[in-house]
Design a protein around this motif. Structure first.
Motif, short mmCIF file in Angstrom:
data_model
loop_
_atom_site.label_atom_id
_atom_site.label_comp_id
_atom_site.label_asym_id
_atom_site.label_seq_id
_atom_site.Cartn_x
_atom_site.Cartn_y
_atom_site.Cartn_z
N ASP A 110 48.35 39.01 29.51
CA ASP A 110 48.54 37.85 30.37
C ASP A 110 48.28 38.16 31.84
O ASP A 110 48.14 37.24 32.66
N LEU A 111 48.22 39.45 32.17
CA LEU A 111 47.92 39.84 33.55
C LEU A 111 46.44 40.10 33.78
O LEU A 111 46.03 40.39 34.91
N ALA A 112 45.64 39.99 32.73
CA ALA A 112 44.21 40.31 32.83
C ALA A 112 43.49 39.54 33.93
O ALA A 112 42.71 40.13 34.70
N PRO A 113 43.72 38.22 34.09
CA PRO A 113 43.04 37.50 35.17
C PRO A 113 43.40 38.05 36.55
O PRO A 113 42.52 38.14 37.43
N SER A 114 44.65 38.42 36.74
CA SER A 114 45.06 38.98 38.03
C SER A 114 44.42 40.34 38.28
O SER A 114 44.00 40.64 39.40
N VAL A 115 44.35 41.17 37.24
CA VAL A 115 43.71 42.47 37.37
C VAL A 115 42.25 42.31 37.73
O VAL A 115 41.72 43.01 38.61
N ASP A 116 41.56 41.38 37.08
CA ASP A 116 40.15 41.15 37.38
C ASP A 116 39.96 40.69 38.82
O ASP A 116 39.01 41.11 39.50
N MET A 117 40.86 39.82 39.30
CA MET A 117 40.76 39.37 40.69
C MET A 117 40.97 40.54 41.64
O MET A 117 40.25 40.68 42.65
N LEU A 118 41.94 41.40 41.34
CA LEU A 118 42.21 42.54 42.21
C LEU A 118 41.02 43.49 42.25
O LEU A 118 40.59 43.91 43.34
N ARG A 119 40.48 43.82 41.09
CA ARG A 119 39.33 44.74 41.04
C ARG A 119 38.13 44.16 41.80
O ARG A 119 37.48 44.86 42.58
N GLY A 120 37.87 42.90 41.57
CA GLY A 120 36.74 42.27 42.24
C GLY A 120 36.93 42.17 43.74
O GLY A 120 36.00 42.42 44.52
N ASP A 121 38.14 41.83 44.16
CA ASP A 121 38.40 41.67 45.59
C ASP A 121 38.35 43.01 46.32
O ASP A 121 37.90 43.07 47.47
N ILE A 122 38.81 44.08 45.68
CA ILE A 122 38.72 45.40 46.29
C ILE A 122 37.27 45.79 46.51
O ILE A 122 36.88 46.30 47.57
N ALA A 123 36.43 45.54 45.50
CA ALA A 123 35.01 45.88 45.61
C ALA A 123 34.34 45.09 46.73
O ALA A 123 33.63 45.65 47.58
N LYS A 124 34.59 43.79 46.77
CA LYS A 124 33.98 42.95 47.81
C LYS A 124 34.47 43.34 49.20
O LYS A 124 33.72 43.35 50.17
N PHE A 125 35.76 43.66 49.28
CA PHE A 125 36.35 44.02 50.57
C PHE A 125 35.70 45.29 51.12
O PHE A 125 35.33 45.36 52.30
N SER A 126 35.56 46.32 50.28
CA SER A 126 34.99 47.58 50.74
C SER A 126 33.56 47.40 51.22
O SER A 126 33.18 47.93 52.27
N ARG A 157 42.64 33.54 46.65
CA ARG A 157 42.08 32.40 47.40
C ARG A 157 42.02 32.71 48.89
O ARG A 157 41.00 32.47 49.55
N ARG A 158 43.09 33.28 49.43
CA ARG A 158 43.11 33.59 50.86
C ARG A 158 42.16 34.73 51.21
O ARG A 158 41.52 34.72 52.27
N ILE A 159 42.05 35.71 50.32
CA ILE A 159 41.11 36.80 50.55
C ILE A 159 39.67 36.28 50.59
O ILE A 159 38.86 36.70 51.44
N SER A 160 39.35 35.37 49.70
CA SER A 160 38.00 34.80 49.67
C SER A 160 37.65 34.15 51.01
O SER A 160 36.54 34.32 51.54
N VAL A 161 38.61 33.43 51.56
CA VAL A 161 38.40 32.77 52.85
C VAL A 161 38.20 33.81 53.95
O VAL A 161 37.28 33.70 54.78
N LEU A 162 39.05 34.84 53.96
CA LEU A 162 38.96 35.87 55.00
C LEU A 162 37.64 36.64 54.91
O LEU A 162 37.03 36.94 55.95
#
Length: 599
Positions: A476-492, A557-562
């Motif tokens: 049930d946490l899979a969607p959150s994990v995917d968001m975290l992994r993707g956001d870390i990659a995009k952020f870097s 959502r907030r990370i995407s905006v930033l």
């Protein structure tokens, strides 16, 4: 329960603690990495994230539980926070009872008369002052979290044996003397000086320090001063900061009247003056010229408790707000039936959950022996102080007019909370600290890669979040994990692009650096709530998954905006236009526009 019974219970709890310190018993970290540093490199460092720290033995948990019971009894039966606030002081009989409860030596080793709590145990006990009286929390925290923390961390065995017993018992109070009239966030610019006398036996200390918590009641001072230091390589003499243990009894130590403050009024705050104060050379704390490192080590180590303390504040405020929403009827229905109220209550719960998750991940990893946690400590401090303020503000809003009234008590919490975004490193400076540390790591990586094109190509392929985690995470946490992994990659990748664009001048791009820090803070919070809720689920409690998923979705959502703002040239133009208004207002020494009515 009477205070006497609470004290006996506390002493019984102390007697139960026959354990090896967690820092020794647990497996020590083998690397100097941190989850927060990995974020900038596009890495989701699983070993730093999973499992969520579980560092207390059953015996330690029982001890903390008994201590908490004794602490609740003290705050409910003896301490009067409103009276302390009104009188701007803590009565002597309350100080005596705090001494009896051992509240001044919570992390001091037993051989020096302390209670020897771990970081996690100390943090949990700190929730009580957050729940009942932040002024008491500042008084005790200024004493032990920073006041004599330098002696604990950097003191010699002789210094510890001499000073810690009386400090742990509360017989004498300590304070941390760094800030000066001309030196706030720029700690290295202090003017206080200490010069070695001709005999080489004492340093002669002169200068003043301002806004010193416990400054008017302390007998022991951790003081930072410039000292002339000869460079061994060049032979050149330069001023460098050195830390000293100063006793009021040395002479030449005075203080001003208690400061009149917005909040935390019962904690003493005063200016401290040093005039030809002779400090024995044996009272140098750490190395000559090494005072800046000592100061930063104390502050980094002391920040961990703030997140837990303010968890206590937020829980109390949420309870007050929910009680009002459940019982206050407007427009036929109770407030609880309105989506606007439900949204506020949800947001308050999520802020508290994310804050608590980061706070106890931080102190738990410290107890496990993590060698590097300065970014996590800064992130926790920023998030806790801002979140507690937001929760308090929404509590006032939900209570309406009642929340604004002094007798209800919420206004005192708002006044008390405001300082937390300023002291122990302002949130503004700590955001720059977080961003610049990450930017520096990326800069080194880019430099070692050779060509910029090669590095960016490597990053965009390497940091794509394709591979699954090695750690088993609840489905049930899979969607959150995917968001975290993707956001870390995009952020870097996004931060790397900004480093390439601005090069060394990125240090001047404070609006950009603030956005970078905001994303890093959100990513750290996502990791903490995922780890915590996953560990709870492993133990059979899946109730926290709802909290974690809601927080991660909103953070994503907030990370995407930033990230969009960081990459947008249009946003950069808007930033420049806004900054121009600021510069013109500063040049005009005031508001720019004229009255619309011409008068």
């Amino acid at each position: 329960m009477s205070l006497r019974s609470a004290t006996l219970l506390y002493n019984s709890a102390k007697a139960l603690r026959a354990y090896q310190p967690v820092a020794v018993a647990c497996k020590r970290y083998l690397s100097d990495t941190s989850f927060a540093r990995g974020i900038f490199m596009g890495e989701l460092r699983e070993d730093e994230l999973f499992p969520y720290p579980d560092v207390l033995s059953e015996e330690q948990k029982e001890t903390v539980s008994m201590m908490m019971e004794a602490g609740h009894a003290f705050f409910q039966e003896t301490n009067d926070a409103a009276a302390n606030d009104a009188n701007e002081a803590i009565p002597e009989d309350q100080l005596d009872q705090m001494r009896a409860l051992g509240m001044y030596g919570l992390m001091v080793p037993e051989e020096y008369g302390g209670i020897a709590l771990t970081n996690t145990m100390y943090a949990k006990f700190g929730e009580l002052s957050g729940e009942y009286d932040l002024g008491i929390g500042i008084h005790t925290g200024a004493h032990q979290s920073i006041g004599y923390k330098g002696i604990l961390l950097e003191g010699t065995e002789e210094q510890k044996a001499k000073y810690l017993p009386s400090l742990a018992s509360g017989e004498v109070f300590a304070c941390f003397c760094l800030t000066e009239p001309s030196s706030g966030s720029d700690a290295s610019s202090i003017k206080t000086r200490a010069v070695l006398n001709e005999a080489g036996t004492h340093y002669v200390l002169n200068g003043s320090k301002i806004w010193i918590s416990n400054g008017g009641i302390a007998e022991i001072f951790t003081v930072f001063a410039q000292t002339p230091v000869v460079d061994a390589k060049t032979g050149e003499t330069k001023d460098k900061m050195t830390a000293f243990i100063v006793e009021r009894s040395f002479g030449g130590v005075n203080h001003g009247p208690p400061e009149k403050k917005m909040g935390i009024k019962c904690s003493n705050t005063a200016e401290v003056y040093f005039e030809n104060c002779e400090v024995p050379v044996d009272n140098v704390l750490g190395d000559i010229g090494g005072g800046f490192k000592v100061a930063m080590k104390i502050l980094n180590n002391g920040r961990f408790g703030m997140g837990a303390c303010l968890t206590g504040t937020m829980r109390m405020l949420i309870t007050r707000a929910i009680d009002h929403a459940n019982n206050r009827k407007q427009f036929v229905s109770n407030l609880r039936e309105y989506q606007g109220i439900q949204q506020k209550i949800a947001r308050m719960n999520l802020l508290c959950y994310a804050n608590e998750s980061m706070a106890y991940m931080l102190c738990g990893n410290m107890d496990k022996g993590a060698p590097e946690y300065q970014l996590e400590a800064a992130i926790s401090k920023i998030f806790a102080s801002q979140s507690a303020w937001d929760v308090c503000d929404e509590t006032v809003q939900i209570l309406g007019g009642a929340g604004f009234m002094k007798d209800v008590g919420i206004e005192r919490w708002m006044r008390d909370l405001r300082i937390f975004r300023i002291f122990e490193g302002t949130n503004d400076i700590l955001k720059l600290f977080i961003a610049l540390n990450g930017v520096q790591d990326i800069g080194k990586k880019l430099k070692s890669a050779g060509t910029v094109g090669a590095m960016m190509g490597l990053m965009k392929s390497k940091f794509l979040p394709a591979a699954p985690l090695k750690t088993k995470v609840h489905s049930d946490l899979a969607p959150s994990v995917d968001m975290l992994r993707g956001d870390i990659a995009k952020f870097s990748v996004s931060v790397s692009e900004q480093v390439i664009k601005h090069k060394k001048k990125i240090i001047e791009q404070q609006v950009l650096l603030n956005r970078i820090a905001d994303v890093a803070i959100l990513l750290q919070s996502m990791g903490a709530v995922i780890s915590r809720s996953n560990t709870a689920a492993d133990k059979g409690d899946t109730s926290e998954i709802t909290l974690a998923n809601a927080w991660c979705a909103d953070s994503h959502r907030r990370i995407s905006v930033l990230l969009e703002e960081m990459a947008s040239s249009d946003v950069s133009k808007i930033d420049l236009a806004i900054l121009e208004v600021g510069r013109k207002a500063l040049d005009a020494n005031g508001y720019l526009a004229k009255s619309p009515v011409g008068v």
